[in-house]
Design a protein around this motif. Structure first.
Motif, PDB file in Angstrom:
ATOM      1  N   SER A   1       1.372  -0.786  -7.311  1.00  0.00           N
ATOM      2  CA  SER A   1       0.967  -0.519  -5.923  1.00  0.00           C
ATOM      3  C   SER A   1       0.080  -1.671  -5.448  1.00  0.00           C
ATOM      4  O   SER A   1      -0.603  -2.320  -6.249  1.00  0.00           O
ATOM      5  CB  SER A   1       0.234   0.823  -5.814  1.00  0.00           C
ATOM      6  OG  SER A   1      -1.086   0.687  -6.257  1.00  0.00           O
TER       7      SER A   1
ATOM      8  N   THR B   1     -11.563   4.082  -4.963  1.00  0.00           N
ATOM      9  CA  THR B   1     -12.095   5.343  -5.495  1.00  0.00           C
ATOM     10  C   THR B   1     -10.938   6.177  -6.050  1.00  0.00           C
ATOM     11  O   THR B   1      -9.774   5.859  -5.804  1.00  0.00           O
ATOM     12  CB  THR B   1     -12.797   6.156  -4.385  1.00  0.00           C
ATOM     13  OG1 THR B   1     -11.817   6.524  -3.407  1.00  0.00           O
ATOM     14  CG2 THR B   1     -13.902   5.360  -3.716  1.00  0.00           C
TER      15      THR B   1
ATOM     16  N   PRO C   1       0.786  -1.233   0.000  1.00  0.00           N
ATOM     17  CA  PRO C   1       0.000   0.000   0.000  1.00  0.00           C
ATOM     18  C   PRO C   1       0.822   1.289   0.000  1.00  0.00           C
ATOM     19  O   PRO C   1       0.275   2.369  -0.211  1.00  0.00           O
ATOM     20  CB  PRO C   1      -0.837  -0.107   1.274  1.00  0.00           C
ATOM     21  CG  PRO C   1      -0.121  -1.081   2.132  1.00  0.00           C
ATOM     22  CD  PRO C   1       0.602  -2.027   1.224  1.00  0.00           C
TER      23      PRO C   1
ATOM     24  N   SER D   1      -2.499  -5.808  -0.689  1.00  0.00           N
ATOM     25  CA  SER D   1      -3.404  -4.854  -1.325  1.00  0.00           C
ATOM     26  C   SER D   1      -3.940  -3.842  -0.316  1.00  0.00           C
ATOM     27  O   SER D   1      -4.062  -4.138   0.882  1.00  0.00           O
ATOM     28  CB  SER D   1      -4.570  -5.621  -1.946  1.00  0.00           C
ATOM     29  OG  SER D   1      -5.545  -4.719  -2.382  1.00  0.00           O
ATOM     30  N   SER D   2      -4.293  -2.662  -0.832  1.00  0.00           N
ATOM     31  CA  SER D   2      -4.926  -1.645   0.019  1.00  0.00           C
ATOM     32  C   SER D   2      -6.211  -2.205   0.633  1.00  0.00           C
ATOM     33  O   SER D   2      -6.576  -1.848   1.753  1.00  0.00           O
ATOM     34  CB  SER D   2      -5.219  -0.380  -0.797  1.00  0.00           C
ATOM     35  OG  SER D   2      -6.020  -0.681  -1.914  1.00  0.00           O
TER      36      SER D   2
ATOM     37  N   MET E   1      -4.797  -6.848  -8.433  1.00  0.00           N
ATOM     38  CA  MET E   1      -5.993  -6.221  -7.832  1.00  0.00           C
ATOM     39  C   MET E   1      -6.146  -4.834  -8.469  1.00  0.00           C
ATOM     40  O   MET E   1      -5.553  -3.860  -8.024  1.00  0.00           O
ATOM     41  CB  MET E   1      -5.749  -6.122  -6.306  1.00  0.00           C
ATOM     42  CG  MET E   1      -6.758  -5.318  -5.551  1.00  0.00           C
ATOM     43  SD  MET E   1      -8.328  -6.172  -5.494  1.00  0.00           S
ATOM     44  CE  MET E   1      -9.339  -4.790  -5.039  1.00  0.00           C
TER      45      MET E   1
ATOM     46  N   HIS F   1     -12.233   3.513  -9.588  1.00  0.00           N
ATOM     47  CA  HIS F   1     -11.011   4.246  -9.942  1.00  0.00           C
ATOM     48  C   HIS F   1     -10.854   4.212 -11.465  1.00  0.00           C
ATOM     49  O   HIS F   1     -10.629   3.161 -12.050  1.00  0.00           O
ATOM     50  CB  HIS F   1      -9.806   3.601  -9.245  1.00  0.00           C
ATOM     51  CG  HIS F   1      -8.503   4.251  -9.579  1.00  0.00           C
ATOM     52  ND1 HIS F   1      -7.778   4.976  -8.654  1.00  0.00           N
ATOM     53  CD2 HIS F   1      -7.795   4.300 -10.723  1.00  0.00           C
ATOM     54  CE1 HIS F   1      -6.682   5.438  -9.233  1.00  0.00           C
ATOM     55  NE2 HIS F   1      -6.670   5.024 -10.487  1.00  0.00           N
TER      56      HIS F   1
HETATM   57  C1  LIG Z   1      -5.169   1.619  -9.556  1.00  0.00           C
HETATM   58  S1  LIG Z   1      -5.778   1.102  -8.020  1.00  0.00           S
HETATM   59  C2  LIG Z   1      -4.516   0.006  -7.523  1.00  0.00           C
HETATM   60  C3  LIG Z   1      -4.905  -0.899  -6.384  1.00  0.00           C
HETATM   61  C4  LIG Z   1      -3.750  -1.771  -5.913  1.00  0.00           C
HETATM   62  N1  LIG Z   1      -3.359  -2.720  -6.929  1.00  0.00           N
HETATM   63  C5  LIG Z   1      -4.039  -2.515  -4.617  1.00  0.00           C
HETATM   64  O1  LIG Z   1      -3.974  -3.746  -4.583  1.00  0.00           O
HETATM   65  O2  LIG Z   1      -4.278  -1.832  -3.610  1.00  0.00           O
HETATM   66  C6  LIG Z   1      -5.465   2.520  -7.021  1.00  0.00           C
HETATM   67  C7  LIG Z   1      -6.492   2.680  -5.917  1.00  0.00           C
HETATM   68  O3  LIG Z   1      -6.178   1.794  -4.838  1.00  0.00           O
HETATM   69  C8  LIG Z   1      -6.498   2.402  -3.592  1.00  0.00           C
HETATM   70  N2  LIG Z   1      -5.258   2.568  -2.820  1.00  0.00           N
HETATM   71  C9  LIG Z   1      -4.009   2.264  -3.219  1.00  0.00           C
HETATM   72  N3  LIG Z   1      -3.124   2.522  -2.225  1.00  0.00           N
HETATM   73  C10 LIG Z   1      -3.847   3.006  -1.181  1.00  0.00           C
HETATM   74  C11 LIG Z   1      -3.524   3.434   0.148  1.00  0.00           C
HETATM   75  N4  LIG Z   1      -2.264   3.441   0.594  1.00  0.00           N
HETATM   76  N5  LIG Z   1      -4.530   3.847   0.945  1.00  0.00           N
HETATM   77  C12 LIG Z   1      -5.813   3.824   0.517  1.00  0.00           C
HETATM   78  N6  LIG Z   1      -6.171   3.434  -0.724  1.00  0.00           N
HETATM   79  C13 LIG Z   1      -5.210   3.025  -1.551  1.00  0.00           C
HETATM   80  C14 LIG Z   1      -7.134   3.743  -3.921  1.00  0.00           C
HETATM   81  O4  LIG Z   1      -8.520   3.559  -4.052  1.00  0.00           O
HETATM   82  C15 LIG Z   1      -6.503   4.059  -5.268  1.00  0.00           C
HETATM   83  O5  LIG Z   1      -7.248   5.001  -5.996  1.00  0.00           O
END
Ligand SMILES: C[S@@+](CC[C@H](N)C(=O)[O-])C[C@H]1O[C@@H](n2cnc3c(N)ncnc32)[C@H](O)[C@@H]1O
Length: 214
Positions: free
Chosen positions: A74, A145, A9, A102-103, A79, A124
């Motif tokens: 990320s 989001t 994250p 994952s987040s 995911m 997103h």
């Molecule tokens: C393109 S997606 C990627 C998700 C990523 N692959 C995962 O497994 O968390 C990006 C979204 O993940 C979420 N996200 C990623 N990192 C985050 C964090 N540190 N805190 C909260 N939400 C996060 C947010 O909703 C962000 O807009």
């Protein structure tokens, strides 16, 4: 070999030792600017992912012949990450995937709730269409989001569609020092500043943090 590395994250403390090793062993690192700064380290050839996905593919193809290339994602690459896009251009045999936290996993850990029983989705960079029915029909919906469809905007849409009996946990900046995790009613969230780029956990009103649900 192309290594697709989930870096978690955000905070280095959630980077797995295997992910660290894959990054250290790579000669070329491809990632968004924030991830490059945080994880690439010194002395590597790098390529920044922005609105240039065709260039990203060409760059990887050119370097992959002679070098170890790592693409950083990320959270977990599978995911709502870059894995699906890469699979359109590279074969699975060319690729190794290193999972990341994952987040969504960290959000659920913070809330002390399970996620095996959640419907997981994302607005997103996508349409909000479909989310309303998911929330109506399921006890626990988790959505990612962005800056356009923020939790506040999602709450406004749910209210406008007549959804009742739900509450929301908003989890933003997970793993960072400015981490924000808070419970909202749909009404209070709809009037809030928004909390872009966060994980939204939408549950039935009576659901409690850490409460057993099965
Ligand atoms: C393109 S997606 C990627 C998700 C990523 N692959 C995962 O497994 O968390 C990006 C979204 O993940 C979420 N996200 C990623 N990192 C985050 C964090 N540190 N805190 C909260 N939400 C996060 C947010 O909703 C962000 O807009």
């Amino acid at each position: 070999m192309l290594t697709v590395v989930g870096v978690g994250p955000g905070s280095e403390s959630y980077l797995t030792p295997l992910a660290r090793q894959a990054i250290d062993e790579a000669e070329v690192i491809v990632a968004g600017e924030r991830l490059l700064e945080a994880f690439a380290g010194e002395g590597k050839s790098t390529f920044v992912i922005k609105n240039n996905l065709e260039d990203v593919v060409n760059f990887i193809k050119k370097n992959l012949k002679e070098k170890k290339v790592a693409v950083l994602a990320s959270g977990d690459p599978g995911m709502y990450g870059i894995l699906n896009f890469l699979l359109r251009h590279f074969s699975p045999e060319q690729m190794e995937v290193i999972p990341g936290i994952s987040s969504v996993q960290l959000a659920c850990a913070r809330l002390r709730i399970s996620w095996h029983d959640a419907v997981i989705t994302s607005v997103h960079g996508r349409e909000i269409k479909g989310l309303v029915d998911l929330v109506r029909n399921h006890d626990k919906v988790i959505t990612l989001t962005d800056y356009r469809l923020t939790p506040a905007v999602v709450a406004q849409e749910l209210i406008a569609a007549g959804v009742v009996g739900k509450k929301v946990w908003v989890c933003q900046n997970l793993s960072y020092s400015n981490e924000f995790v808070r419970e909202f009613s749909l009404e209070s969230l709809a009037k809030s500043p928004g909390y872009p780029g966060s994980v939204m956990v939408i549950v039935n009103y009576e659901h409690k943090v850490g409460g057993p649900d099965e």
